[in-house]
Design an enzyme around this catalytic site. Structure first.
Site, short mmCIF file in Angstrom:
data_model
loop_
_atom_site.label_atom_id
_atom_site.label_comp_id
_atom_site.label_asym_id
_atom_site.label_seq_id
_atom_site.Cartn_x
_atom_site.Cartn_y
_atom_site.Cartn_z
N ALA A 280 20.19 32.71 26.74
CA ALA A 280 19.08 33.87 26.86
C ALA A 280 17.75 33.37 26.33
O ALA A 280 16.74 33.72 26.95
CB ALA A 280 19.60 35.28 26.18
N GLU A 284 15.00 28.04 31.05
CA GLU A 284 15.28 26.75 31.36
C GLU A 284 14.44 26.38 32.90
O GLU A 284 14.18 25.24 32.86
CB GLU A 284 16.98 26.94 31.87
CG GLU A 284 17.97 26.82 30.94
CD GLU A 284 18.29 28.40 30.57
OE1 GLU A 284 17.72 29.00 30.98
OE2 GLU A 284 18.92 28.47 29.70
N ASP A 326 -26.00 13.87 37.94
CA ASP A 326 -27.03 13.16 38.42
C ASP A 326 -27.55 14.00 39.63
O ASP A 326 -27.13 14.99 40.04
CB ASP A 326 -26.33 11.99 39.25
CG ASP A 326 -25.81 11.01 38.35
OD1 ASP A 326 -26.18 10.79 37.01
OD2 ASP A 326 -25.03 9.97 38.71
N ASP A 633 -22.07 7.00 38.54
CA ASP A 633 -21.57 6.30 39.82
C ASP A 633 -21.75 4.74 39.42
O ASP A 633 -21.06 4.09 39.84
CB ASP A 633 -22.47 6.32 40.80
CG ASP A 633 -24.11 6.65 40.51
OD1 ASP A 633 -24.30 6.24 39.86
OD2 ASP A 633 -24.66 6.92 41.56
N ASP A 637 -22.39 3.52 33.55
CA ASP A 637 -22.25 4.86 33.47
C ASP A 637 -20.57 5.02 32.61
O ASP A 637 -20.23 6.29 32.15
CB ASP A 637 -21.86 5.85 34.66
CG ASP A 637 -23.49 6.01 35.37
OD1 ASP A 637 -24.37 6.06 34.42
OD2 ASP A 637 -23.59 6.16 36.39
N GLU A 702 16.49 39.55 27.55
CA GLU A 702 18.00 38.88 27.30
C GLU A 702 18.27 39.08 26.01
O GLU A 702 19.27 39.47 25.72
CB GLU A 702 17.96 37.83 28.26
CG GLU A 702 17.82 37.86 29.72
CD GLU A 702 17.62 36.59 30.24
OE1 GLU A 702 17.66 35.38 29.55
OE2 GLU A 702 17.21 36.50 31.59
N THR A 730 17.11 33.33 40.29
CA THR A 730 16.37 34.62 40.58
C THR A 730 15.07 34.70 40.08
O THR A 730 14.08 35.25 40.67
CB THR A 730 17.14 35.93 40.34
OG1 THR A 730 17.62 35.83 38.92
CG2 THR A 730 18.44 36.21 41.23
N ASP A 731 14.72 33.84 38.66
CA ASP A 731 13.50 33.80 38.23
C ASP A 731 12.87 32.86 38.76
O ASP A 731 11.42 32.92 38.92
CB ASP A 731 13.57 33.57 36.78
CG ASP A 731 13.81 35.14 36.15
OD1 ASP A 731 13.71 36.06 36.72
OD2 ASP A 731 13.70 35.13 34.91
P1 ATP Z 1 -29.92 9.78 39.67
O1 ATP Z 1 -30.03 9.43 38.27
O2 ATP Z 1 -29.80 11.18 39.68
O3 ATP Z 1 -28.92 9.34 40.42
P2 ATP Z 1 -31.72 7.92 40.58
O4 ATP Z 1 -31.02 7.31 41.64
O5 ATP Z 1 -33.34 8.33 40.68
O6 ATP Z 1 -31.43 9.27 40.02
P3 ATP Z 1 -31.85 5.42 39.26
O7 ATP Z 1 -30.89 5.26 40.43
O8 ATP Z 1 -31.58 5.07 37.90
O9 ATP Z 1 -31.62 6.94 39.20
O10 ATP Z 1 -33.27 5.16 39.78
C1 ATP Z 1 -34.09 5.12 38.73
C2 ATP Z 1 -35.57 4.81 39.52
O11 ATP Z 1 -35.61 3.33 39.84
C3 ATP Z 1 -35.85 5.56 40.92
O12 ATP Z 1 -36.64 6.68 40.52
C4 ATP Z 1 -36.68 4.70 41.31
O13 ATP Z 1 -38.08 4.80 40.91
C5 ATP Z 1 -36.31 3.45 41.16
N1 ATP Z 1 -35.24 2.88 42.05
C6 ATP Z 1 -34.21 3.39 42.50
N2 ATP Z 1 -33.53 2.79 43.34
C7 ATP Z 1 -34.42 1.70 43.47
C8 ATP Z 1 -34.25 0.26 44.02
N3 ATP Z 1 -33.21 0.00 45.11
N4 ATP Z 1 -35.20 -0.71 44.01
C9 ATP Z 1 -36.30 -0.43 43.07
N5 ATP Z 1 -36.30 0.77 42.31
C10 ATP Z 1 -35.65 1.70 42.66
#
Ligand code: ATP
Length: 894
Positions: A280, A284, A326, A633, A637, A702, A730-731
């Site tokens: 009881a 289980e 982000d 991403d 990060d 129980e 039953t439960d």
């Molecule tokens: P989040 O952090 O919100 O994803 P984000 O994409 O703007 O934003 P980052 O990717 O760090 O952040 O980009 C920061 C800055 O770098 C942008 O605001 C832009 O001015 C510059 N940047 C982004 N992509 C490129 C690239 N491919 N070549 C050169 N400069 C870039």
């Protein structure tokens, strides 16, 4: 000849592949047949036999088996057989559930398995890495795990960390030239990349030379990572609770047996009473129902595009109090279009949306032809040269391959009649210094048709401007303070309109034999101009943020983008009001941990941050006692994702490193999906509370019935086998159906749950005890009424008590759908529950009325009149407790 010794032509010839077309579908099928899937064969899985027998390891099951053995020795065959039968039934159930849980874990693993980019039939496609075959052309960039053993044919600033194979944690630079050494060390093979290693910088393309067990890593055993976190904190707590209950029930049994012996009762009766109490006291069915509820919740999340990588996250989601997200791609569409351009004091606009490369250019509402405006033309051309993205047409639609920010620059240049193919005739790419979110810029070194070398750098304007000492303003002029203000004003104007801004600069170079470095290139540049691109906020995010706010969850935007752009988007999404405080990364650098702790409670927008700032923000919030979900991403990060209570990685744009560090993956990269996952997380926890309440009330009932009877020296109102049947069968079904319940309407109107709170918090413990007391009393009453009338027919009274206990539970289950009251939602709104209750009623009738089962369950057939008594008593607790609802002050209900 080994792969590292071959040149490109020999390699392609040996592997019968094409560097521009890749393999055809037909060829892939043939090769898959020959080489199998690209998988490492894991250690042998547990056999089904093992899985079945491991069910008997459970302490409670052992107690029951011991009881069966004693009954057998004492000659009580039927009891022994009945107990064994139930135990086997339970083992089958447990076995089935374990298999299901294992299967769903496998499915999860598959869903979060790494994807790779392969060139098939002339097109780049993303596929699960198990699909790779030898001869495939594969592409990867910083943050990706290499999916197979690969001989490189292109490498742009490519660095790969190979510690998994070589033990060396410093990344190795890679190149594509053949190596003229036989049997080199793995660490010295600079023109190959190996399965399981990690690209930390740059990008590369290669031809697959080995897959599955036929790779370097395949040859080393024991390198495989184990599955991540299988148990949730709640499951662990419940296991502890289970153990405590078992020990308590054994103690209780010992006391009862001792008392019985003192009273001089016969051994079997005492033993039987002790066993009844033990059975009881232990719920289980509970652990199995918890596991199933969790795995069903996980399935539901998958349908909403949220894949759980670590099971504990399901529970923690329900306590999340802050989401750090982000901006780009998560809160916005990540479909960028250049709409404004600026150079040397002139401003242009360009028509069009999405990636369709058509649209006219205007200066102050007058159409202009970009070919005739040198500054505009150079801005567009250099912008295109400094990208890796390409645009292609898919049916009526245009799509890009690569980073959307770069795609926008390419499309803008195409609107002025340029194409990458034409540019390639005029310019040759010499070297690339890839983008990273710390520098916030990238550069290419190109040579033009007259042989001149120069660098083009693009990046965040506020940062790039500090690297320039000249500017194109009609002609090349020194970058004076006045001109700098001109740039700043133009950036501010674009950013206030929520545009993402990109600056383009260049500088002539003298050729050199060694590679150019970032330090040497990205300074003393000539500023050309700005391109401003729009990236509309996602429609559904605004509502999701509002719903989170109602649910006591704060949203914080942490972006690498410009402060004004971030603020403009934040305002559109109602993250913040006007005049919101925006904190920039460089300001965080000047703050102490304590100061940051204060700031994170006030500011909701952080701009121009680097991944390091994300980590500090998570830590500050956690110091303040918040439960933090953090999105990410990129490669860098990972530390923030690991530190956060719930690391959330992007499924589409996320790197493998980010996914590996996170506990939740958003298949659609969408912020709103985090909200859906939180709704599910909260619901799962609520549902678990519901069936804990349901199942434990039964156990309390129980125990009380048995204890009262023993203290008052009545015969036993229930026999162990009946109790076992209630707890398991039953439960079980109704509890499972509670686990499937939909969220209550107010699930996102409540504050987040305190992660430290006990499962029995917020009155649940009291609900269980009070209901258990009432169920126990009703059952005992049913027993006594019938026993009083027919003292000679004990099984009759026991059957009545058994039926009352079951029916009281089956009525109770409808109360359990809401913690407020049975009236808070339609008690019959869960169809599974109705089905489960009906089948439990049928099962009850079967053991009461089916003659062959009657001796096992010690039951007798009941008359219609008995059911009046049973149902009346069984419904009493619900009526009594529902009555109290009307007398409670209404404020308590909210
Ligand atoms: P989040 O952090 O919100 O994803 P984000 O994409 O703007 O934003 P980052 O990717 O760090 O952040 O980009 C920061 C800055 O770098 C942008 O605001 C832009 O001015 C510059 N940047 C982004 N992509 C490129 C690239 N491919 N070549 C050169 N400069 C870039």
């Amino acid at each position: 000849m080994e792969f590292h010794e071959m040149d490109r032509a020999q390699l392609l010839e040996t592997l019968k592949t094409d560097s521009l077309q890749g393999l055809s579908t037909e060829e892939v099928r043939l090769r898959q047949k020959q080489h199998g899937f690209n998988e490492l064969i894991e250690a042998k899985k547990h056999s089904l036999f093992f899985l079945f027998f491991s069910q008997f390891k459970d302490l409670m099951i052992m107690v029951l088996l011991a009881a069966a053995a004693i009954s057998f020795v004492l000659g009580e065959w039927i009891d022994a057989a009945a107990i064994v039968l139930i135990v086997i039934l339970n083992a089958f159930l447990g076995f089935y559930q374990d298999r299901k849980a294992e299967k769903s874990l496998e499915a999860l693993k598959k869903l979060s398995a790494p994807q790779v980019q392969l060139l098939r039939n002339g097109e780049w496609t993303r596929l699960p890495s198990r699909e790779i075959v030898p001869g495939d052309v594969i592409r990867f960039s910083s943050g990706d795990r290499i999916g197979a053993d690969v001989r490189l044919i292109e490498a742009v600033s490519l660095e790969i960390e190979e510690s998994a194979l070589t033990g060396e944690s410093m990344p190795d630079a890679k190149q594509t030239e053949p190596l003229a050494v036989a049997n080199p060390n793995l660490a010295d093979i600079s023109n190959m990349a190996f399965m399981g290693t990690l690209a930390t910088r740059g990008s590369g393309v290669g031809v697959v030379v080995g897959t599955g067990m036929n790779t370097e890593v395949g040859q080393i055993a024991g390198l495989l990572h184990g599955a991540d976190g299988i148990e949730t904190p709640l499951q662990r707590k419940l296991q502890q609770l289970g153990k405590i209950l078992i020990v308590a029930s054994l103690l209780l049994t010992a006391i009862v047996v001792a008392l019985g012996v003192l009273r001089g009762n016969d051994f079997y009766t005492i033993f039987f009473a002790g066993l009844s109490l033990a059975v009881a006291a232990v719920p289980e069915g509970l652990p199995a129902v918890v596991t199933i509820a969790l795995s069903i919740g996980v399935q539901r999340m998958i349908k909403k595009d949220a894949v759980v990588r670590k099971l504990p996250a399901v529970e923690i989601l329900g306590s999340a109090s802050v989401i750090c997200s982000d901006k780009t791609g998560t809160m916005t569409e990540n479909e960028m279009t250049v709409t404004h351009l600026w150079s040397g004091g002139h401003e242009w606009t360009v028509e069009g949306a999405g990636y369709e490369p058509t649209g006219r250019f205007f200066e102050t509402a007058q159409p202009v032809e970009p070919q005739r405006v040198p500054a505009l033309y150079q801005l567009l051309q250099y912008g295109m040269l400094c990208t890796n993205a390409t645009v292609h047409q898919k049916g009526q639609e245009y799509a890009i391959d690569g980073d959307p920010t770069e795609g926008a620059l390419v499309v803008a240049a195409m609107k002025a009649g340029m194409t990458k193919e034409l540019l390639k005739k005029e310019f040759t790419l010499v070297q690339e210094l890839p983008f990273d979110s710390e520098r916030k810029m990238m550069s290419v070194i190109v040579q033009n048709s007259s042989g001149k070398f120069f660098a083009i750098t693009k990046g965040a304007p506020d940062i790039l401007a500090t690297r320039c000492n000249a500017i194109l303003w009609e002609t090349e002029k020194p970058l004076s303070v006045e001109k700098l203000v001109g740039i700043e004003d133009a950036v501010a104007a674009m950013a206030h309109n929520a545009l993402r801004t990109m600056a383009i600069a260049y500088k002539p170079l003298t050729p050199q034999t060694t590679l150019f470095t970032e330090e040497a290139i990205e300074k003393d540049l000539v500023f050309i101009g700005l391109e401003g691109m729009m990236d509309p906020p996602r429609e559904e995010v605004k509502t999701a943020i509002q719903e989170c706010r109602n649910a006591g969850i704060r949203t914080i935007m942490i972006t690498g983008d410009h402060a004004a752009t971030a603020l403009a988007i934040a305002e559109k999404l109602h993250i913040s009001g006007a005049n919101e405080l925006v904190v920039e990364g460089k300001e965080i650098d000047t703050m102490s941990a304590e100061q940051l702790q204060v700031v994170v409670e006030q500011a909701s927008v952080f701009a121009r941050t680097t991944p390091e700032h994300k980590l500090r923000i998570v830590q500050a919030l956690q110091q303040n006692g918040r439960v933090v979900a953090m999105t990410g991403d990129g490669v860098n990060d990972a530390p923030a994702l690991k530190t956060a209570d719930i690391g959330v990685a992007m499924g589409i744009t996320g790197t493998d490193v980010a996914k590996e560090a996170s506990s939740l993956i958003l298949m659609d990269d969408n912020f709103a999906t985090i909200k859906s996952a939180i709704v599910e997380g909260r619901n799962i926890y609520d549902n678990i509370r519901k069936f804990i309440r349901y199942l434990l009330a039964s156990n309390v009932g129980e125990i009380l019935v048995m204890l009262f009877a023993m203290i008052l020296a009545f015969p036993l109102p229930l026999v162990p086998i009946q109790i076992l049947w209630v707890n398991l069968v039953t439960d079980g079904l109704p509890a499972l159906a509670l686990g499937l319940d939909r969220p209550e309407a107010d699930v996102m109107k409540k504050k987040p749950r305190d992660p430290a709170e006990s499962v029995f918090a917020r009155g649940l413990g009291w609900k269980i005890l009070s209901r258990g007391f009432l169920i126990g009393s009703a059952t005992l009453a049913a027993f006594l009424i019938v026993y009083d009338r027919n003292p000679a027919d004990l099984p009759y009274a026991q059957t009545t008590a058994f039926a009352t206990l079951v029916m009281a539970q089956l009525i109770h289950v409808f109360d359990c759908r809401s913690e407020k009251s049975i009236f808070a939602r339609n008690p019959f709104g869960n169809l599974y529950l109705i089905g489960a209750v009906l089948s439990s009623v049928v099962l009850l009738l079967v053991v009461i009325y089916l003659p062959p089962l009657q001796p096992f369950f010690r039951t007798v057939s009941l008359a219609a009149g008995d059911w009046l008594l049973i149902l009346g008593l069984a419904a009493l607790p619900t009526f009594l407790l529902a009555g109290t609802y009307f007398f409670k002050p209404k404020t308590e209900e909210s």
